[in-house]
Design a protein around this motif. Structure first.
Motif, short mmCIF file in Angstrom:
data_model
loop_
_atom_site.label_atom_id
_atom_site.label_comp_id
_atom_site.label_asym_id
_atom_site.label_seq_id
_atom_site.Cartn_x
_atom_site.Cartn_y
_atom_site.Cartn_z
N THR B 74 7.44 9.89 -7.21
CA THR B 74 8.43 8.81 -7.07
C THR B 74 8.28 7.86 -8.26
O THR B 74 7.48 8.11 -9.16
CB THR B 74 8.19 8.00 -5.79
OG1 THR B 74 6.94 7.32 -5.93
CG2 THR B 74 8.14 8.88 -4.56
N PRO B 104 7.79 2.76 -3.56
CA PRO B 104 8.78 3.30 -4.51
C PRO B 104 10.16 2.68 -4.28
O PRO B 104 10.51 2.31 -3.16
CB PRO B 104 8.80 4.79 -4.17
CG PRO B 104 8.36 4.88 -2.75
CD PRO B 104 7.39 3.74 -2.54
N SER B 110 4.84 9.96 -2.50
CA SER B 110 4.06 9.98 -3.73
C SER B 110 2.79 10.80 -3.49
O SER B 110 2.28 10.86 -2.37
CB SER B 110 3.67 8.57 -4.15
OG SER B 110 4.83 7.77 -4.28
#
Lengths: 203, 279
Positions: B74, B104, B110
């Protein structure tokens, strides 16, 4: 006759006529151990063949599977499992009433049948068993918690809950057999193709 | 590594546990496989090393010794004692520093990798937490870092999260739907529902109508399968999908599109496009 259905780029879905044909194809695929095939999911009339696209392709797998010799398989080709059951489940009377027989007849019918693990899928270690002479509806309202080891019936299937979980099956008994154990080489007691015999034991 | 806060959802993930479907065990693994592989490559880890999959940021940790770490997937970044780094940039973290994962603005999941990998015990050959099957390592308060052999880190790739058009191949059950439903699939816009998770990306939009209404016997499903329940609203299976499904699958995402789907946030709009056929 095996029909191949497109199932993305990392699998092939092979469709056959019935459960026996699916178990036969599954047995042949296990035996063949085709390169790049990483997982097999037998079901009621299909076998999903998962593949590693770095090693093979759906096309190569289709060709290889079409070339396999698929024999008739005896159910129980991966062994027989005996499961001791205390038949004191909360739905035993309801099941008997639905079938128009006595609770003792339900037990006799359940222990007298030669069950086979048709396929899994509901949870790790859960096997859908076929081969009994039952057809009972699910409970109209599912229970929020069914204890591990509960032996149930739904439709034409029987099964044993491997973990505490919610569920809508009619519970006729309980077993002390460990259906799922991560410390075993094969954690699941019931795997597709296994033959299963239920034996009534006192509480 | 000491875990100070996990954020909304942080779990161990790796390449997954194929080979156990006959026992009812799904493959699981990282939801965005591309970002997972990139994270390990960037810090020079072996391909199957365990990482932390961090949904919507919020993770805070501290290391006893110096480590190399990276965050991928991300536009979220690592902070070291509050100082933000760059997107997908390998960061050298001094002993005792506090490391955070920001929330994000684009993307959802992530991947946090440290050089050497996290030392957690595999379950059935994998260090992935499967939330549906309830299998896999639990993230405790302290985690050991492995000193397994590592290779030279690979250079970084840019993150690309702009295009939310997901490429699919039709099948296996597209013939269970009307021709109009297939046209709708490739023309309509769908919105990701809040109930989406690592099991399935749930979409809302025009219902897809079945041509065959009988019950489909349950069959094996794959990551990226677009399953259509009776509501007609598509569910895209993600890494923690069940082994089998009881509703027809109209199409399957390409592996790259399945990685893209892993980053679709609730409320985002997605479309489907037919992939160029390869065989």
């Amino acid at each position: 006759m095996t029909r191949f259905l497109r199932c993305g780029r990392e699998a092939v879905l092979a469709e056959v006529d019935d459960l026996d044909a699916a178990l036969a194809l599954y047995a042949a695929l296990r035996e063949a151990a085709l390169p790049g095939v990483v997982d097999l999911v037998p079901a009621a009339r299909t076998v999903l063949i998962r593949l590693d696209p770095a090693v093979t392709s759906p096309r190569e797998v289709r060709i290889a599977v079409a070339g396999l010799t698929v024999g008739a398989v005896d159910r129980g080709f991966v062994g027989t499992v005996e499961i001791p059951v205390v038949y004191d489940g909360p739905d035993l009377a309801d099941v008997a009433g639905h079938l128009g027989i006595s609770p003792a007849d339900v037990i006799a019918r359940h222990t007298g049948a030669e069950w086979t693990v048709a396929f899994g899928g509901f949870a790790p270690g859960f096997g859908y068993l076929t081969g009994g002479d039952f057809d009972v509806p699910r409970r109209t309202s599912p229970r929020t918690r069914i204890p591990a080891g509960s032996v149930g019936l739904a439709g034409r299937f029987s099964g044993v809950y491997p973990h505490d979980s919610p569920g809508g099956w009619q519970i006729v008994g309980r077993t002390t057999a460990t259906m799922w154990d991560l410390d075993r080489a094969e954690p699941a007691l019931l795997v597709p193709g296994a033959r299963v015999i239920f034996r009534a034991v006192p509480a | 590594m000491t875990v100070l806060r996990t954020g909304p959802l942080t779990v161990f993930k790796d390449a997954g546990r194929p080979g156990h479907a006959h026992q009812g065990v799904p493959p699981s693994g990282a939801v965005d496989r591309g970002a997972y592989r990139r994270a390990n490559a960037l810090v020079g880890n072996p391909a199957g090393a365990a990482v932390l999959e961090c949904t919507l940021g919020g993770l805070r940790v501290r290391f006893d010794g110096p480590v190399l770490a990276v965050l991928t997937g991300t536009d979220a970044v690592l902070t070291v004692d509050g100082r933000p780094s760059d997107v997908e940039k390998v960061v050298s973290i001094p002993a005792g520093a506090e490391v955070g994962v920001t929330q994000p603005r684009r993307g959802l999941r992530s991947y946090f990798a440290v050089r050497g990998g996290f030392d957690v015990s595999p379950v059935l050959g994998s260090r992935s937490k499967d939330r549906l099957a309830g299998i896999g390592p639990v993230l405790g308060t302290t985690v050991r870092i492995t000193d397994s052999p590592v290779s030279e880190p690979e250079p970084s790739f840019p993150v690309g999260l702009g295009d939310l058009t997901l490429e699919v191949d039709l099948g296996p059950r597209d013939d269970w739907f009307t021709a109009a439903a297939v046209r709708t699939l490739f023309s309509a816009a769908y919105v990701a529902a809040p109930a989406s998770d690592s099991v399935g990306l749930r979409l809302e939009g025009p219902a897809l109508e079945r041509a065959r209404t009988e019950e489909l016997p349950s069959e094996g499903v794959v990551r990226g399968a677009v399953q259509i329940p009776p509501s007609g609203q598509p569910i895209v299976f993600q890494a923690d999908h069940p082994v089998t499904g009881g509703y027809p699958v109209i199409a399957v995402l390409t592996p790259a599109a399945a990685d893209l789907a892993a980053q679709v946030r609730p409320g985002a709009q997605v479309r489907f496009r037919r992939a160029r056929l390869i065989d």
